[in-house]
Design a protein around this motif. Structure first.
Motif, mmCIF file in Angstrom:
data_model
loop_
_atom_site.group_PDB
_atom_site.id
_atom_site.type_symbol
_atom_site.label_atom_id
_atom_site.label_comp_id
_atom_site.label_asym_id
_atom_site.label_seq_id
_atom_site.Cartn_x
_atom_site.Cartn_y
_atom_site.Cartn_z
ATOM 1 N N VAL A 162 3.464 -3.422 4.868
ATOM 2 C CA VAL A 162 3.261 -5.027 4.572
ATOM 3 C C VAL A 162 4.810 -5.531 4.646
ATOM 4 C CG1 VAL A 162 3.065 -5.248 2.167
ATOM 5 C CG2 VAL A 162 2.228 -6.832 3.647
ATOM 6 N N GLY A 163 5.805 -4.713 3.992
ATOM 7 C CA GLY A 163 7.130 -5.211 3.887
ATOM 8 C C GLY A 163 7.760 -5.108 5.216
ATOM 9 N N THR A 164 7.379 -4.530 6.085
ATOM 10 C CA THR A 164 8.135 -4.139 7.521
ATOM 11 C C THR A 164 7.244 -4.656 8.537
ATOM 12 O OG1 THR A 164 7.327 -1.864 7.781
ATOM 13 C CG2 THR A 164 9.222 -2.298 6.523
ATOM 14 N N ALA A 165 5.817 -5.101 8.413
ATOM 15 C CA ALA A 165 5.150 -5.460 9.693
ATOM 16 C C ALA A 165 5.736 -6.606 10.099
ATOM 17 C CB ALA A 165 3.660 -6.081 9.100
ATOM 18 N N GLU B 7 -2.189 -14.013 4.057
ATOM 19 C CA GLU B 7 -3.199 -13.116 3.109
ATOM 20 C C GLU B 7 -2.754 -11.468 3.080
ATOM 21 O OE1 GLU B 7 -7.360 -14.761 3.717
ATOM 22 O OE2 GLU B 7 -6.448 -15.311 5.408
ATOM 23 N N LEU B 8 -2.297 -11.294 4.070
ATOM 24 C CA LEU B 8 -1.920 -9.955 4.162
ATOM 25 C C LEU B 8 -1.385 -9.226 2.899
ATOM 26 C CD1 LEU B 8 -1.804 -7.238 5.782
ATOM 27 C CD2 LEU B 8 0.432 -7.947 6.794
ATOM 28 N N PRO B 9 -0.458 -9.913 2.395
ATOM 29 C CA PRO B 9 0.183 -9.170 0.911
ATOM 30 C C PRO B 9 -1.023 -9.121 0.005
ATOM 31 C CG PRO B 9 1.606 -10.832 1.860
ATOM 32 C CD PRO B 9 0.640 -10.900 2.653
ATOM 33 N N GLU B 10 -1.783 -10.017 -0.073
ATOM 34 C CA GLU B 10 -2.741 -10.112 -0.860
ATOM 35 C C GLU B 10 -3.948 -9.058 -0.785
ATOM 36 O OE1 GLU B 10 -4.728 -14.049 -0.900
ATOM 37 O OE2 GLU B 10 -2.879 -15.008 -1.098
ATOM 38 N N PHE B 11 -4.193 -8.917 0.424
ATOM 39 C CA PHE B 11 -4.763 -7.692 0.980
ATOM 40 C C PHE B 11 -4.706 -6.251 0.424
ATOM 41 C CE2 PHE B 11 -6.353 -10.160 4.704
ATOM 42 C CZ PHE B 11 -7.385 -11.257 4.280
ATOM 43 N N VAL B 12 -3.265 -6.089 0.764
ATOM 44 C CA VAL B 12 -2.624 -4.753 0.415
ATOM 45 C C VAL B 12 -2.497 -4.656 -1.007
ATOM 46 C CG1 VAL B 12 -0.447 -3.689 0.592
ATOM 47 C CG2 VAL B 12 -1.417 -4.810 2.576
ATOM 48 N N VAL C 51 4.635 5.133 10.858
ATOM 49 C CA VAL C 51 3.598 5.732 10.288
ATOM 50 C C VAL C 51 3.016 5.075 8.927
ATOM 51 C CG1 VAL C 51 3.111 7.972 9.081
ATOM 52 C CG2 VAL C 51 4.523 7.850 11.299
ATOM 53 N N ALA C 52 4.162 4.345 8.491
ATOM 54 C CA ALA C 52 3.850 3.487 7.236
ATOM 55 C C ALA C 52 2.627 2.670 7.777
ATOM 56 C CB ALA C 52 4.599 2.744 6.433
ATOM 57 N N ARG C 53 2.801 2.023 8.804
ATOM 58 C CA ARG C 53 1.700 1.023 9.125
ATOM 59 C C ARG C 53 0.563 1.795 9.677
ATOM 60 N NH1 ARG C 53 6.282 -1.793 12.934
ATOM 61 N NH2 ARG C 53 7.416 -2.867 11.285
ATOM 62 N N ILE C 54 0.436 2.811 10.123
ATOM 63 C CA ILE C 54 -0.513 3.562 10.503
ATOM 64 C C ILE C 54 -1.404 3.845 9.276
ATOM 65 C CG2 ILE C 54 -1.456 5.874 11.444
ATOM 66 C CD1 ILE C 54 1.031 5.745 13.528
ATOM 67 N N VAL D 97 0.267 1.142 -11.267
ATOM 68 C CA VAL D 97 -0.398 0.500 -9.944
ATOM 69 C C VAL D 97 1.186 0.005 -9.300
ATOM 70 C CG1 VAL D 97 -1.556 -1.121 -8.420
ATOM 71 C CG2 VAL D 97 -2.550 0.102 -10.592
ATOM 72 N N GLY D 98 1.191 0.386 -7.954
ATOM 73 C CA GLY D 98 2.317 0.038 -6.975
ATOM 74 C C GLY D 98 2.087 -1.593 -6.647
ATOM 75 N N SER D 99 3.290 -2.205 -6.303
ATOM 76 C CA SER D 99 3.098 -3.254 -5.816
ATOM 77 C C SER D 99 3.676 -3.392 -4.124
ATOM 78 C CB SER D 99 3.804 -4.542 -6.441
ATOM 79 O OG SER D 99 5.317 -4.506 -6.353
ATOM 80 N N VAL D 100 3.652 -4.610 -3.701
ATOM 81 C CA VAL D 100 4.168 -4.646 -2.222
ATOM 82 C C VAL D 100 5.686 -4.843 -2.288
ATOM 83 C CG1 VAL D 100 2.232 -5.836 -1.393
ATOM 84 C CG2 VAL D 100 3.832 -7.289 -2.191
ATOM 85 N N ASN D 101 6.238 -5.152 -3.349
ATOM 86 C CA ASN D 101 7.631 -5.110 -3.455
ATOM 87 C C ASN D 101 8.385 -3.717 -3.920
ATOM 88 O OD1 ASN D 101 7.873 -8.063 -3.099
ATOM 89 N ND2 ASN D 101 7.121 -8.485 -5.214
ATOM 90 N N ASP D 102 7.733 -2.751 -3.846
ATOM 91 C CA ASP D 102 8.176 -1.578 -4.358
ATOM 92 C C ASP D 102 9.203 -0.807 -3.187
ATOM 93 O OD1 ASP D 102 7.191 -1.405 -6.844
ATOM 94 O OD2 ASP D 102 5.462 -0.321 -6.467
ATOM 95 N N PRO D 103 10.073 -0.180 -3.507
ATOM 96 C CA PRO D 103 10.953 0.410 -2.325
ATOM 97 C C PRO D 103 10.274 1.745 -2.034
ATOM 98 C CG PRO D 103 11.997 0.561 -4.517
ATOM 99 C CD PRO D 103 10.896 -0.200 -4.781
ATOM 100 N N LEU D 104 10.527 2.201 -0.944
ATOM 101 C CA LEU D 104 9.720 3.510 -0.633
ATOM 102 C C LEU D 104 10.596 4.525 -1.202
ATOM 103 C CD1 LEU D 104 7.723 4.366 1.725
ATOM 104 C CD2 LEU D 104 9.602 4.662 3.187
ATOM 105 N N SER D 105 9.701 5.647 -1.853
ATOM 106 C CA SER D 105 10.365 6.702 -2.632
ATOM 107 C C SER D 105 11.029 7.708 -1.689
ATOM 108 C CB SER D 105 9.024 7.624 -3.245
ATOM 109 O OG SER D 105 8.170 7.984 -2.297
#
Length: 260
Positions: free
Chosen positions: A110-113, A126-131, A225-228, A2-10
Motif C-alpha cells: 500500500v505504501g508503494t502502489a 480506502e485502500l490503506p483502511e482495507f490493508v 512481489v509485495a503487491r502480489i 500488529v503492523g501498520s501501513v507505515n512500518d518499514p520493510l524488514s
C-alpha cells in the motif's frame, strides 16, 4: 504486535521479496503482457466505480448486472494472469505466507502502489483502511493458506489461482444475493458487503499491478512481489469474512422486520 501501513520493510522480508521477484520475473517476464494486464485492470476499476451504493433504496435487479459486469472484467484480468502462467510459477516461487511476512508485504504494497487505478475505482482513500484491517488478521489469513504436504515451504495453488478465481465467483453472485435478500439485510450488513466488494476489487488491482511490473526491467522486484502477496492476502481476508457477514444470517444480524 500488529503492523501498520507505515512500518518499514524488514531486512528479512526485503531479501525474500527480492529473491522471489527476481526468480518470478525470470520465469514469466516474456509471458506477461503488462499493457494488456493494465488495460484489464483499468476496465475492472471502471466497472467497480459504476456499482451502486449499497443502501436499501438502491437494491434492485440492476445491482445484479452491475456486479456481473465487475466479475466479467475481473475474469478478464485473471485470464491474463493464467495466460502468463503466473499462478503456476507463483506457486513454485513465492515464500511461505507467515504472519510477519504478510504484514511486511501488505504494508509495503500500500505504501508503494501506483494509485491511478484505485482512484479510477473510487477506492483510493480506502485502500490503506482495507490493508490496516487485514494487518490485524494475518494469523487468520495464514490459516486460510492451504499448504501442499509434499512442499511444506511453498504456497499452494489454492492460495494463488484458486483464491483469486474465488473473487470472481463472489462478485458474480453477490449482486443477485443482495437484492434478493433485501428484507433480511441490516444496514450494517450492507455496509459490510460494500466494504468487502471494494476491498476484493482493490486486491485484484494490487495483484495485477504487481504482475504487470514484472514486464519491466526497471521495475523494483520488492515492490512487485509485495503487491502480489499483499493482493492475495487482502482478497483472502475478505473472502473469509464474506460468509460470516452476509451468508450466515443469524437472528441477531437480521434486519428488523425481516422474515422469521
Amino acid at each position: 504486535m500488529v503492523g501498520s501501513v507505515n512500518d518499514p520493510l524488514s531486512e528479512d522480508a526485503k531479501g525474500r521479496l527480492t529473491d522471489a521477484g527476481d526468480e518470478l520475473a525470470d520465469e514469466i517476464r516474456t509471458e506477461v503482457d503488462g499493457a494488456a494486464l493494465s488495460d484489464a485492470a483499468g476496465d475492472m476499476a471502471q466497472a467497480l466505480a459504476n456499482v451502486s451504493s449499497l443502501t436499501h433504496e438502491d437494491l434492485s435487479p440492476t445491482l445484479e448486472t452491475e456486479y456481473e459486469t465487475v466479475a466479467a472484467r475481473a475474469n478478464d484480468l485473471v485470464s491474463n494472469l493464467i495466460l502468463a502462467d503466473f499462478f503456476e510459477t507463483a506457486d513454485e516461487v513465492l515464500p511461505p505466507f507467515d504472519p510477519d511476512f504478510l504484514e511486511d508485504c501488505l504494508a509495503h504494497a500500500v505504501g508503494t502502489a501506483e494509485m491511478e487505478p484505485f482512484e479510477t475505482a473510487g477506492v483510493g482513500s480506502e485502500l490503506p483502511e482495507f490493508v490496516d484491517e487485514a494487518l490485524s488478521h494475518t494469523e487468520a489469513i495464514e490459516q486460510n493458506v492451504r499448504w501442499e504436504p509434499e512442499k511444506p515451504n511453498k504456497v499452494s495453488p489454492m492460495t494463488t489461482r484458486g483464491a483469486t478465481e474465488g473473487v470472481v465467483d463472489w462478485l458474480d453472485d453477490l449482486g443477485r444475493h443482495l437484492w434478493m435478500s433485501e428484507v433480511l439485510l441490516s444496514e450494517q450488513m450492507l455496509e459490510d458487503a460494500e466494504t468487502h466488494t471494494r476491498a476484493m476489487g482493490s486486491a485484484l488491482l494490487l495483484l495485477a499491478q504487481g504482475v504487470a511490473g514484472l514486464d519491466h526491467d526497471e521495475s523494483n522486484p520488492e515492490d512487485d512481489v509485495a503487491r502480489i502477496v499483499g493482493g492475495i492476502a487482502l482478497h483472502t481476508h475478505h473472502q473469509r469474512r464474506l460468509p460470516e457477514d452476509l451468508s450466515w444470517i443469524t437472528d441477531e444480524m437480521r434486519a428488523p422486520g425481516g422474515w422469521a
